[in-house]
Design an enzyme around this catalytic site. Structure first.
Site, PDB file in Angstrom:
ATOM      1  N   ILE A 161     -18.228 -20.533  30.842  1.00  0.00           N
ATOM      2  CA  ILE A 161     -16.957 -19.845  31.061  1.00  0.00           C
ATOM      3  C   ILE A 161     -17.110 -18.413  30.552  1.00  0.00           C
ATOM      4  O   ILE A 161     -17.465 -18.196  29.385  1.00  0.00           O
ATOM      5  CB  ILE A 161     -15.810 -20.564  30.341  1.00  0.00           C
ATOM      6  CG1 ILE A 161     -15.668 -22.004  30.860  1.00  0.00           C
ATOM      7  CG2 ILE A 161     -14.492 -19.807  30.484  1.00  0.00           C
ATOM      8  CD1 ILE A 161     -15.318 -22.108  32.341  1.00  0.00           C
ATOM      9  N   HIS A 212       0.141 -24.126  25.019  1.00  0.00           N
ATOM     10  CA  HIS A 212       1.453 -23.503  25.101  1.00  0.00           C
ATOM     11  C   HIS A 212       1.299 -22.007  25.377  1.00  0.00           C
ATOM     12  O   HIS A 212       0.392 -21.350  24.863  1.00  0.00           O
ATOM     13  CB  HIS A 212       2.312 -23.796  23.886  1.00  0.00           C
ATOM     14  CG  HIS A 212       2.004 -23.050  22.629  1.00  0.00           C
ATOM     15  ND1 HIS A 212       2.520 -21.799  22.333  1.00  0.00           N
ATOM     16  CD2 HIS A 212       1.214 -23.380  21.586  1.00  0.00           C
ATOM     17  CE1 HIS A 212       2.091 -21.418  21.142  1.00  0.00           C
ATOM     18  NE2 HIS A 212       1.294 -22.355  20.654  1.00  0.00           N
ATOM     19  N   ASP A 222      -2.311 -17.050  19.061  1.00  0.00           N
ATOM     20  CA  ASP A 222      -1.368 -18.186  19.130  1.00  0.00           C
ATOM     21  C   ASP A 222      -0.273 -17.917  20.146  1.00  0.00           C
ATOM     22  O   ASP A 222       0.801 -17.403  19.801  1.00  0.00           O
ATOM     23  CB  ASP A 222      -0.755 -18.397  17.724  1.00  0.00           C
ATOM     24  CG  ASP A 222       0.117 -19.649  17.700  1.00  0.00           C
ATOM     25  OD1 ASP A 222       0.878 -19.797  16.730  1.00  0.00           O
ATOM     26  OD2 ASP A 222       0.060 -20.452  18.667  1.00  0.00           O
ATOM     27  N   GLU A 231       7.035 -24.133  22.775  1.00  0.00           N
ATOM     28  CA  GLU A 231       6.308 -24.938  21.774  1.00  0.00           C
ATOM     29  C   GLU A 231       6.702 -24.484  20.381  1.00  0.00           C
ATOM     30  O   GLU A 231       6.863 -25.299  19.470  1.00  0.00           O
ATOM     31  CB  GLU A 231       4.795 -24.777  21.987  1.00  0.00           C
ATOM     32  CG  GLU A 231       3.939 -25.663  21.101  1.00  0.00           C
ATOM     33  CD  GLU A 231       3.545 -25.039  19.772  1.00  0.00           C
ATOM     34  OE1 GLU A 231       2.927 -25.739  18.961  1.00  0.00           O
ATOM     35  OE2 GLU A 231       3.883 -23.853  19.530  1.00  0.00           O
ATOM     36  N   ASP A 260      -4.771 -25.049  21.158  1.00  0.00           N
ATOM     37  CA  ASP A 260      -3.785 -24.182  20.505  1.00  0.00           C
ATOM     38  C   ASP A 260      -4.497 -23.420  19.400  1.00  0.00           C
ATOM     39  O   ASP A 260      -4.924 -24.007  18.417  1.00  0.00           O
ATOM     40  CB  ASP A 260      -2.646 -25.049  19.932  1.00  0.00           C
ATOM     41  CG  ASP A 260      -1.453 -24.219  19.469  1.00  0.00           C
ATOM     42  OD1 ASP A 260      -0.429 -24.815  19.114  1.00  0.00           O
ATOM     43  OD2 ASP A 260      -1.578 -22.980  19.435  1.00  0.00           O
ATOM     44  N   ASP A 271     -16.209 -22.626  26.403  1.00  0.00           N
ATOM     45  CA  ASP A 271     -17.274 -23.438  27.011  1.00  0.00           C
ATOM     46  C   ASP A 271     -17.112 -24.913  26.650  1.00  0.00           C
ATOM     47  O   ASP A 271     -17.325 -25.798  27.490  1.00  0.00           O
ATOM     48  CB  ASP A 271     -18.648 -22.935  26.557  1.00  0.00           C
ATOM     49  CG  ASP A 271     -18.996 -21.577  27.157  1.00  0.00           C
ATOM     50  OD1 ASP A 271     -19.825 -20.855  26.559  1.00  0.00           O
ATOM     51  OD2 ASP A 271     -18.403 -21.231  28.209  1.00  0.00           O
TER      52      ASP A 271
HETATM   53 ZN   LIG Z   1       0.519 -22.293  18.751  1.00  0.00          ZN
END
Ligand SMILES: [Zn+2]
Length: 367
Positions: free
Chosen positions: A58, A139, A151, A185, A214, A320
């Protein structure tokens, strides 16, 4: 990195093969071999099982490009991509546009939280057994105080780039592939909970695995693997081990991200994480590098969680590893331990958690 199994030169070079063949014919003539396998004709090799497709690399540059888009979206929309704000809807539109162009069947699921409309984006890759669905999700919303690039732009961008790699490769897995981007989220897993709550029990039981990503590029990164489903955990751990990267089981985020609603209804879950507010120990700094005595992400839930707040090595490795998990589970090369086949044998688990009404969970529980 050791040469991958598939690319090692066959030990039976033509010369060796001739010598072996001759020896084998001699032994066979002597009737000493009792194998039940069909005798191997001299000079040929036994048929081997079709190798499962390996995940492509990737491109971290492509993942970074999505993150720059998320940063620009936040900058143009009050500095964040939070639930109910224009920056969130613009993020959804960006991801959906990419997937539609790549041939995915996408749908937007709406829900309401804190008096505002939220959206989950679901993308199905056509084909594969829809009684055994492999899902990967992240999220897409940020907190209100910053653009949420680690995040959770990091997970959202890596899941997006993996989905685009599926299309680019024209991948045709045995098991049906579905990708998801969750809303709200940060308000307490609201979007993913809404999705699970609104699945019929039949459709729930068709989900053979849910993989969650996440925060996968924390600047002072650790390498944590979810320890929920042993088979999924092994897929990721083996991948890192094969590259000399030690991992630890993930504890800081237990139940605090979008895998929790799936786990609560008995869906096998797994995922990756690089740490949030917890402090890196000196033992961890020894094995992973970075700074002991400092949190894994000093900009967690802050305005400084920008594209300057990323560890590219962690982002590259986790992207990856994510693709490897998707390819391995969807090709059937690995099967989650606690749920392999469609509906039979799986209880719907403890739903009490799932039906907790929206908005009662204390804020800050989610990542
Ligand atoms: Zn998060």
């Amino acid at each position: 990195m050791p040469t991958p199994v598939g690319q090692r030169p066959s030990r039976r070079t033509p010369l060796r093969r001739a010598v072996l063949g001759a020896g084998l014919a001699g032994v066979l003539a002597a009737g000493l071999l009792t194998s039940t396998a069909a005798p191997v004709a001299a000079g040929t090799t036994a048929p081997t099982a079709a190798p499962t497709a390996a995940a492509p690399n990737i491109s971290v540059a492509n993942v970074r490009a999505h993150l720059s888009q998320f940063q620009s979206i936040a900058a143009a929309n009050g500095g964040n991509r939070a639930h109910g704000r224009p920056g969130y809807k613009a993020s959804i539109d960006y991801v959906k546009g990419k997937l539609d162009a790549a041939g995915f069947t996408t749908s937007l699921q709406q829900f309401t939280a804190n008096g505002a409309v939220g959206y989950n984006l679901i993308a199905d890759w056509p084909g594969g057994d829809t009684n055994r669905v492999i899902m990967a999700g992240a999220h897409l919303d940020s907190v209100g105080s910053g653009p949420g690039i680690n995040d959770n732009g990091s997970g959202s961008a890596a899941v997006l780039e993996t989905a685009l790699a599926v299309a680019r490769e024209g991948y045709r897995p045995d098991r049906h592939l579905r990708f998801a981007w969750w809303g709200a989220e940060e308000l307490g897993l609201v979007g993913s909970r809404h999705y699970v709550n609104n699945l019929s029990s039949t459709n729930r039981s068709r989900i053979a695995a849910y993989l969650n990503f996440d925060m996968i590029a924390s600047p002072n990164a650790g390498y944590f693997v979810y320890d929920d489903d042993p088979a999924i955990e092994k897929v990721f751990k083996d991948w890192f081990a094969a590259r000399g990267v030690p991992t630890e089981i993930e504890t800081e985020g237990d139940g605090r991200s979008d895998h929790a609603p799936f786990k609560n209804v008995g869906v096998p879950v797994g995922g990756l994480f690089t740490g949030a507010g917890r402090i890196k120990t000196s033992a961890q700094a020894q094995k992973w590098g970075g700074t002991a005595g400092r949190s894994f992400d000093p900009c967690y839930h802050s305005s400084c969680d920008t594209t300057a707040n990323l560890n590219d090595t962690a982002l590259d490795r986790n992207s990856d590893a994510l693709a490897h998990g998707v390819w391995t589970l969807s090709s059937g090369a690995a099967t989650p331990s606690s749920g392999s086949s469609g509906s039979s044998g799986r209880t719907s688990g403890n739903t009490a958690d799932v039906s907790t009404p929206v908005g009662t969970r204390p804020r800050g529980l989610a990542f």
